[in-house]
Design a protein around this motif. Structure first.
Motif, PDB file in Angstrom:
ATOM      1  N   ASP A  60      27.678 -29.616   7.765  1.00  0.00           N
ATOM      2  CA  ASP A  60      28.968 -29.648   8.473  1.00  0.00           C
ATOM      3  C   ASP A  60      30.062 -30.331   7.653  1.00  0.00           C
ATOM      4  N   VAL A  61      29.678 -31.109   6.666  1.00  0.00           N
ATOM      5  CA  VAL A  61      30.649 -31.906   5.911  1.00  0.00           C
ATOM      6  C   VAL A  61      31.468 -31.034   4.960  1.00  0.00           C
ATOM      7  N   GLY A  62      30.846 -29.966   4.472  1.00  0.00           N
ATOM      8  CA  GLY A  62      31.564 -29.039   3.607  1.00  0.00           C
ATOM      9  C   GLY A  62      31.801 -29.532   2.196  1.00  0.00           C
ATOM     10  N   LEU A  63      30.936 -30.427   1.708  1.00  0.00           N
ATOM     11  CA  LEU A  63      31.063 -30.939   0.346  1.00  0.00           C
ATOM     12  C   LEU A  63      29.836 -30.547  -0.463  1.00  0.00           C
ATOM     13  N   PRO A  64      30.003 -30.323  -1.783  1.00  0.00           N
ATOM     14  CA  PRO A  64      28.801 -30.145  -2.597  1.00  0.00           C
ATOM     15  C   PRO A  64      27.978 -31.432  -2.579  1.00  0.00           C
ATOM     16  N   VAL A  65      26.660 -31.296  -2.466  1.00  0.00           N
ATOM     17  CA  VAL A  65      25.775 -32.468  -2.424  1.00  0.00           C
ATOM     18  C   VAL A  65      25.017 -32.560  -3.748  1.00  0.00           C
ATOM     19  N   VAL A  66      25.140 -33.714  -4.416  1.00  0.00           N
ATOM     20  CA  VAL A  66      24.425 -33.934  -5.676  1.00  0.00           C
ATOM     21  C   VAL A  66      23.427 -35.065  -5.450  1.00  0.00           C
ATOM     22  N   SER A  67      22.174 -34.824  -5.837  1.00  0.00           N
ATOM     23  CA  SER A  67      21.148 -35.846  -5.598  1.00  0.00           C
ATOM     24  C   SER A  67      20.800 -36.569  -6.896  1.00  0.00           C
ATOM     25  N   ASP A  68      20.183 -37.743  -6.749  1.00  0.00           N
ATOM     26  CA  ASP A  68      19.799 -38.551  -7.910  1.00  0.00           C
ATOM     27  C   ASP A  68      18.818 -37.780  -8.792  1.00  0.00           C
ATOM     28  N   SER A  69      18.990 -37.907 -10.099  1.00  0.00           N
ATOM     29  CA  SER A  69      18.021 -37.316 -11.029  1.00  0.00           C
ATOM     30  C   SER A  69      16.979 -38.351 -11.434  1.00  0.00           C
ATOM     31  N   ILE A  70      17.243 -39.621 -11.090  1.00  0.00           N
ATOM     32  CA  ILE A  70      16.286 -40.708 -11.371  1.00  0.00           C
ATOM     33  C   ILE A  70      15.492 -40.935 -10.084  1.00  0.00           C
ATOM     34  N   ASP A  71      14.168 -40.906 -10.175  1.00  0.00           N
ATOM     35  CA  ASP A  71      13.331 -41.012  -8.978  1.00  0.00           C
ATOM     36  C   ASP A  71      13.309 -42.426  -8.400  1.00  0.00           C
ATOM     37  N   GLY A  72      13.000 -42.490  -7.102  1.00  0.00           N
ATOM     38  CA  GLY A  72      12.653 -43.765  -6.474  1.00  0.00           C
ATOM     39  C   GLY A  72      13.816 -44.629  -6.033  1.00  0.00           C
ATOM     40  N   PHE A  73      14.892 -44.023  -5.534  1.00  0.00           N
ATOM     41  CA  PHE A  73      16.034 -44.785  -5.002  1.00  0.00           C
ATOM     42  C   PHE A  73      16.435 -45.910  -5.974  1.00  0.00           C
ATOM     43  N   ALA A  74      16.989 -45.494  -7.093  1.00  0.00           N
ATOM     44  CA  ALA A  74      17.300 -46.436  -8.179  1.00  0.00           C
ATOM     45  C   ALA A  74      18.636 -47.142  -7.982  1.00  0.00           C
ATOM     46  N   GLY A  75      19.231 -47.043  -6.801  1.00  0.00           N
ATOM     47  CA  GLY A  75      20.455 -47.785  -6.513  1.00  0.00           C
ATOM     48  C   GLY A  75      21.712 -47.008  -6.863  1.00  0.00           C
ATOM     49  N   PRO A  76      22.866 -47.681  -6.726  1.00  0.00           N
ATOM     50  CA  PRO A  76      24.142 -46.982  -6.887  1.00  0.00           C
ATOM     51  C   PRO A  76      24.355 -46.364  -8.262  1.00  0.00           C
ATOM     52  N   LEU A  77      23.794 -46.976  -9.311  1.00  0.00           N
ATOM     53  CA  LEU A  77      24.001 -46.400 -10.646  1.00  0.00           C
ATOM     54  C   LEU A  77      23.397 -45.002 -10.758  1.00  0.00           C
ATOM     55  N   ALA A  78      22.304 -44.748 -10.028  1.00  0.00           N
ATOM     56  CA  ALA A  78      21.712 -43.408 -10.047  1.00  0.00           C
ATOM     57  C   ALA A  78      22.664 -42.406  -9.389  1.00  0.00           C
TER      58      ALA A  78
END
Length: 200
Positions: A60-78
């Motif tokens: 519903d947001v209508g934005l492209p979604v980009v996910s982390d390429s570094i595994d394991g919730f590596a924080g904001p830098l990811a």
């Protein structure tokens, strides 16, 4: 100066909020994410959302979604890295990041970050506010980031680096100081959400 792209960081696990997506919590009849998008969009050329897991929940947001390429919730830098990789595909030079749980950030965030970056080969600036104890308090999820340093950031993350300010300091990062201490108030808990309602 070329207009940066915007990336809303929503890749965290929201543990203090009881899990789920903080950005989809409602504040004054709108989701936090919608409020952040409305503030960021006029300041940048385009906006993407950094989030992990099933991207369909943001349909519903209508934005492209980009996910982390570094595994394991590596924080904001990811999330920053995911945004930089997306921006590289768009041919952009820089991105500006904003956190999905921080609805009151300044409407002049981008121009102030750019102003602070003048004369830098690689514009790298974090937002900050006055802090009586430390002088300034940095807000590492709000920054101007150069696409040119994305491979350096990837190597740092793969090497285990997680602290934003360690990486920015290594590259001569600067601060853009905003006078309003409450500008970067973020919603981490149900109590914070109630406080944000009062701030509205």
């Amino acid at each position: 100066m070329k207009q940066p792209l915007g990336v809303i960081l929503a890749g965290g696990q929201a543990t203090r909020m009881g899990g789920g997506d903080k950005g989809l919590r409602v504040l004054g009849g709108q989701t936090l994410l919608a409020r952040v998008h409305a503030r960021l969009a006029p300041q940048v050329a385009d906006v993407a959302l950094n989030a992990n897991g099933d991207a369909g929940r943001f349909a519903d947001v209508g934005l492209p979604v980009v996910s982390d390429s570094i595994d394991g919730f590596a924080g904001p830098l990811a999330g920053v890295l995911a945004g930089l990789d997306w921006a590289a595909e768009q041919g952009a030079d820089t991105i500006v990041t904003a956190a999905a749980d921080t609805p009151f950030f300044p409407c002049d965030l981008v121009p102030q970050l750019q102003l602070a970056s003048e004369g830098m080969i690689h514009p790298l600036v974090l937002a900050a506010t006055p802090d009586p104890k430390r002088g300034t308090a940095r807000h590492p999820t709000f920054g101007l980031w150069p696409v040119a340093l994305r491979d350096d950031l990837r190597a740092a993350l793969n090497g285990g680096l997680r602290k934003v300010v360690l990486w920015t300091a290594e590259h001569g990062g600067r601060e853009a100081v905003f006078p309003e201490e409450e500008a970067f108030f973020n919603v981490n808990t149900p109590d914070d959400l109630a406080r944000a309602e009062a701030m509205l």
